[in-house]
Enzyme design. Sequence first.
Site, PDB file in Angstrom:
ATOM      1  N   GLU A  76     -26.042  76.953  45.618  1.00 40.04           N
ATOM      2  CA  GLU A  76     -24.596  77.326  46.196  1.00 40.04           C
ATOM      3  C   GLU A  76     -23.779  78.432  44.938  1.00 40.04           C
ATOM      4  O   GLU A  76     -22.787  79.172  46.077  1.00 40.04           O
ATOM      5  CB  GLU A  76     -24.193  76.069  44.383  1.00 40.04           C
ATOM      6  CG  GLU A  76     -23.067  75.831  43.767  1.00 40.04           C
ATOM      7  CD  GLU A  76     -22.577  75.077  44.788  1.00 40.04           C
ATOM      8  OE1 GLU A  76     -22.599  74.417  46.250  1.00 40.04           O
ATOM      9  OE2 GLU A  76     -21.650  74.757  45.468  1.00 40.04           O
ATOM     10  N   ASP A  77     -24.790  79.912  44.502  1.00 40.81           N
ATOM     11  CA  ASP A  77     -24.131  80.761  44.377  1.00 40.81           C
ATOM     12  C   ASP A  77     -24.449  81.710  44.726  1.00 40.81           C
ATOM     13  O   ASP A  77     -23.750  83.021  43.608  1.00 40.81           O
ATOM     14  CB  ASP A  77     -23.662  80.703  42.263  1.00 40.81           C
ATOM     15  CG  ASP A  77     -23.507  78.848  41.658  1.00 40.81           C
ATOM     16  OD1 ASP A  77     -22.464  78.447  42.392  1.00 40.81           O
ATOM     17  OD2 ASP A  77     -23.477  78.430  40.540  1.00 40.81           O
TER      18      ASP A  77
END
Length: 744
Positions: A76-77
């Site tokens: 996600e990051d």
Amino acid sequence: MMRQYELVERVQRYKPDVNEALLNRAYVYAMQKHGHQKRASGDPYFSHPLEVAAILTDMHMDESTIAVALLHDTIEDTTATRAEIDELFGPDMGKLVEGLTKLKKLDLVSKKAEQAENLRKLLLAISEDVRVLLVKLADRLHNMRTLDHVPEAKRLRIAEETMEIYAPLAGRMGMQGMREELEELAFRQINPEAYRTVTERLAGIFEKNRGVVVEIETSLSALFDKYGIVAEVKSRQKKPWSVFRKMEAKALSFEQLSDIFGFRAVVDTVEDCYRALGAIHTTWSMVPGRFKDYISTPKQNDYRSIHTTIVGPSRQRIELQIRTRDMNNVAEYGVAVHALYKDTGGKVNGSTPAISKETNAYAWLRRTIEQLAEGDNPEDFLENTRLELFQDQVFCFTPKGMLIALPRGAIPIDFAYAVHTDVGDTCVGAKVNGRIMPLMTELKNGDEVEIIRSKAQVPPAAWESMVVTGKARAAIRRATKNAIRKQFSGLGLRILERAFERAGKSFSKEALKPVLHRLARKDIEDVLSSVGRGELASADVLTAVFPDYKDERVTQPAPKQREEGWFNLRNAAGMLFQLPGRAARKGKAEPGLREGAVPIRGVRGDLPVRFAEEGAVPGDRIVGIVQPGSGITIYPIQSPSLQAFDDQPERWIDVRWDIDEHNKERFPARISVTAINAPGSLAEITQVIAVNDANIHMLSMIRTAPDFTEMLIDLEVWDLKHLSRLLTQLKENSSVSDARRVNG
Ligand code: MN
């Protein structure tokens, strides 16, 4: 920040044969990926996954779960991808990390209280693997522990969500320690005033009663010694949130709460539990109605323990729990215990494999999902069948975060109608998770669905058989009916205009108003659509509006009567056409049958190939169906006739056209043309067809009414483009109200 070797050592303490390489690889990979990212506190971002991993070591989780914790925010990051993780750690790990990525997306969704239950179900439905859920809870716990650095508005939202979704989830998974800490952290944010008051009073009471607590502990220990029972006695203080909730729920004042303190005796064996109970009940008197034996009848979440309340040595009421060490582990860590300990009565299994469907933890997860179908009362659940309902559901989101629950198998059209009928009626496309997808895509749990709309859209009738929700089906039927009504009234209008013109009269809708009752129609629209449907003759409308008008035309004989022989048709220029009627066609070779050289690839050997009745032309996507004993029939892929072969996949063969631009062959296609009955209109239609260089093979009237005729025409054309051009020109002709391909 915890060092790499420290993490490995922690796991080694409870799992000596830990896969160090896996932990090391995950540690280094996550640290590199998060690089210089910072948390809201200013700490390096990597400290977060590391702390999440540490929480899970406290729960004695295996290395795969710890590694997933280290990796949980990478997809996600950071620049990490599922493919990369698959490659480095194997697809099983990749799947778990991706599961967490999906759950993280839920954090962005607005969570209204009434959605909490659905969201908990969704969490479970998405998780599939209990390890994903455990990492998620640990992730949430660490975020709650470090919440002070987050802006206030966001802080409150996260705290409420924790209270409504994650703390109950931890509780139902049997993880009481996790539940209590989450509740306490959330309580502090949501109601700081109450939190402070309750905490201070509890501390005061504890201070005041310290002596009594020690005294009770000592007497209990002495008693167990006397009976030769090895037991560990501990006092336990109620947590601020549960005290506050009890006060609120029962409208009690602080002083009225009796059971602030509890005691727990942890013993070695089940027999010891009952011996300890006997010792206590024979020494002090028990409070009636407070005895519960969860050992002989465990709770749904596997909780086992004996509960009793006695009147203690100094005449005060004492709540007491008696349980074994294993039972205590289950009570503290719930499902997490099962995730590591297999069905061996709690012994650590040295080489615990990844959780499979056979392990206790998986059974645990399934059971937890079942419980979630219910409220907090496990007893009620047994009599309830809502479980099935839940398993048949998928939960999807609007781009604004509204949660839409749909039956399994639902498609974006169902979603659109679930949001609003208008959204469904104007739906022309859908983005699922940001990508344009076909409207027939089956939706999955957690999908975010954005509906693309167009005002010009009318829901196609075919949708009715594609959707699964009743709401969508009913709305499509309604919209289709309206659209058909509109079509018919448009057709009626044109019929009337022509009829009036032929009679030398001028037509206006207004003129119909005074004669509505005579036509027995409720409004003008009704007159128009009745004429369009053929239920009302234009001549009747004409005489209603102009009672003096006499129709001097000879009624056109219905072409149907000629169908048996040959049609003689004359075009506008007076040329004579001859077309075979049905009877004349009999005995001739079937029009679609072609033996030998058929320009289709994919057909084996010398099988005879024919076209389906409705024809197929180059440009159509086609499929072949094997007809035992008689060759292969070619259908356009959109043909509804193909449904008959759905359950006989062995008869389907892939075929495609084998045609170049020098193609000198024509191919069969069937069209339907609706013509307004007027002198010469049939001739006009054949003229258009002739001018467009298409051969008419057969023409039959399938429906005749005083004002219009619907006919089926079998044509031979070069290809799809040719056919489309012809249909366009037919539609442009003023005698034609509709022209379309049959099954096209
Ligand atoms: Mn995280």
